[in-house]
Motif scaffolding. Structure first.
Motif, PDB file in Angstrom:
ATOM      1  N   GLN A  77       0.802  -1.221   0.000  1.00  0.00           N
ATOM      2  CA  GLN A  77       0.000   0.000   0.000  1.00  0.00           C
ATOM      3  C   GLN A  77       0.837   1.275   0.000  1.00  0.00           C
ATOM      4  O   GLN A  77       0.383   2.306  -0.485  1.00  0.00           O
ATOM      5  CB  GLN A  77      -0.945   0.017   1.208  1.00  0.00           C
ATOM      6  CG  GLN A  77      -1.996  -1.066   1.152  1.00  0.00           C
ATOM      7  CD  GLN A  77      -2.767  -1.205   2.454  1.00  0.00           C
ATOM      8  OE1 GLN A  77      -2.517  -0.510   3.429  1.00  0.00           O
ATOM      9  NE2 GLN A  77      -3.719  -2.130   2.468  1.00  0.00           N
ATOM     10  N   GLN A  78       2.029   1.227   0.551  1.00  0.00           N
ATOM     11  CA  GLN A  78       2.883   2.417   0.665  1.00  0.00           C
ATOM     12  C   GLN A  78       3.982   2.365  -0.397  1.00  0.00           C
ATOM     13  O   GLN A  78       4.739   1.421  -0.438  1.00  0.00           O
ATOM     14  CB  GLN A  78       3.539   2.476   2.053  1.00  0.00           C
ATOM     15  CG  GLN A  78       2.591   2.592   3.204  1.00  0.00           C
ATOM     16  CD  GLN A  78       2.017   3.993   3.349  1.00  0.00           C
ATOM     17  OE1 GLN A  78       2.523   4.968   2.804  1.00  0.00           O
ATOM     18  NE2 GLN A  78       0.926   4.083   4.075  1.00  0.00           N
ATOM     19  N   GLU A  79       4.054   3.393  -1.203  1.00  0.00           N
ATOM     20  CA  GLU A  79       5.104   3.438  -2.223  1.00  0.00           C
ATOM     21  C   GLU A  79       6.422   3.940  -1.655  1.00  0.00           C
ATOM     22  O   GLU A  79       7.481   3.452  -2.000  1.00  0.00           O
ATOM     23  CB  GLU A  79       4.679   4.353  -3.377  1.00  0.00           C
ATOM     24  CG  GLU A  79       3.674   3.707  -4.294  1.00  0.00           C
ATOM     25  CD  GLU A  79       3.390   4.583  -5.501  1.00  0.00           C
ATOM     26  OE1 GLU A  79       4.314   5.263  -5.989  1.00  0.00           O
ATOM     27  OE2 GLU A  79       2.237   4.581  -5.939  1.00  0.00           O
ATOM     28  N   LYS A  80       6.348   4.915  -0.777  1.00  0.00           N
ATOM     29  CA  LYS A  80       7.563   5.538  -0.232  1.00  0.00           C
ATOM     30  C   LYS A  80       8.159   4.659   0.861  1.00  0.00           C
ATOM     31  O   LYS A  80       7.475   4.219   1.771  1.00  0.00           O
ATOM     32  CB  LYS A  80       7.249   6.928   0.310  1.00  0.00           C
ATOM     33  CG  LYS A  80       6.840   7.901  -0.770  1.00  0.00           C
ATOM     34  CD  LYS A  80       7.220   9.297  -0.355  1.00  0.00           C
ATOM     35  CE  LYS A  80       7.061  10.241  -1.498  1.00  0.00           C
ATOM     36  NZ  LYS A  80       8.291  10.498  -2.173  1.00  0.00           N
ATOM     37  N   GLY A  81       9.454   4.437   0.750  1.00  0.00           N
ATOM     38  CA  GLY A  81      10.155   3.582   1.699  1.00  0.00           C
ATOM     39  C   GLY A  81      10.108   4.077   3.127  1.00  0.00           C
ATOM     40  O   GLY A  81       9.943   3.283   4.066  1.00  0.00           O
ATOM     41  N   LEU A  82      10.225   5.399   3.338  1.00  0.00           N
ATOM     42  CA  LEU A  82      10.166   5.932   4.702  1.00  0.00           C
ATOM     43  C   LEU A  82       8.793   5.711   5.316  1.00  0.00           C
ATOM     44  O   LEU A  82       8.683   5.401   6.499  1.00  0.00           O
ATOM     45  CB  LEU A  82      10.525   7.423   4.736  1.00  0.00           C
ATOM     46  CG  LEU A  82      12.006   7.770   4.649  1.00  0.00           C
ATOM     47  CD1 LEU A  82      12.224   9.275   4.719  1.00  0.00           C
ATOM     48  CD2 LEU A  82      12.803   7.070   5.745  1.00  0.00           C
TER      49      LEU A  82
END
Length: 191
Positions: A77-82
């Motif tokens: 669901q989350q594209e950004k690694g952070l």
């Protein structure tokens, strides 16, 4: 005597074991005490589990499947690694808060006098958590959000933070919530 569907009694045994682990005094759980709580004989417990270690393995299976199922959802669901790293760390803290008995299993507190392989399995669980955080931070580095050279260090710091919060939760008799101020603290670790 009412009959139960296959697996219901097994689930009841595991749920009762988890509930007993939530008792703040952290006394050793015996099969006799577990059987008494469920109102069955010890022999009835052993019809479903070959040993007490196997009962704990059932709890560990639940912990692993739930946590890593949620890790997979977060990474999808989350594209950004952070965002992945932060969401994983927060999920781990919230999981403990919702499952205090399981927290005692995760930190090894409930496994002290049990089969050594159970603690080894929980150690591998923690290693897998650190690996998931490391992967999220590698993605963050590839997206230019963090320094690639710090990926392993940050993953280790986050893992240690989560472990510390779990320990504190269990040792405070479940009074010190793992999620208290956690979003802000995790954000500081990821800057």
């Amino acid at each position: 005597m009412a009959t139960s569907k296959p697996g219901e009694r097994k689930l009841q045994i595991l749920q009762t074991l988890a509930t007993m682990l939530e008792q703040p005094k952290g006394e050793k759980i015996t099969t006799a005490a577990l059987a008494a709580r469920i109102e069955v004989s010890e022999a009835a417990l052993y019809r479903h589990f070959a040993s007490k270690a196997q009962m704990f393995e059932g709890l560990i299976d639940f912990i692993e499947s739930t946590v890593f199922g949620l890790v997979n959802q977060i990474t999808e669901q989350q594209e950004k690694g952070l965002h992945q790293a932060q969401a994983i760390a927060l999920m781990l803290l919230n999981f403990a808060e919702r499952n205090p008995g399981m927290t005692r299993v995760i930190i090894g507190d409930a496994l002290v006098n049990e089969d050594e392989r159970l603690q080894l399995r929980m150690n591998q669980f923690v290693d897998r958590i650190e690996l998931a955080l490391k992967q999220a931070l590698r993605i963050a580095a590839s997206q230019g959000e963090t320094n690639a050279a710090e990926t392993a260090l940050r993953a280790n710091i986050l893992t240690s933070f989560v472990l510390g919060r779990w320990q504190r939760f269990a040792k405070s008799r479940f009074q010190q919530k793992p999620s208290d101020d956690a979003p802000q603290q995790i954000a500081l670790m990821l800057v």
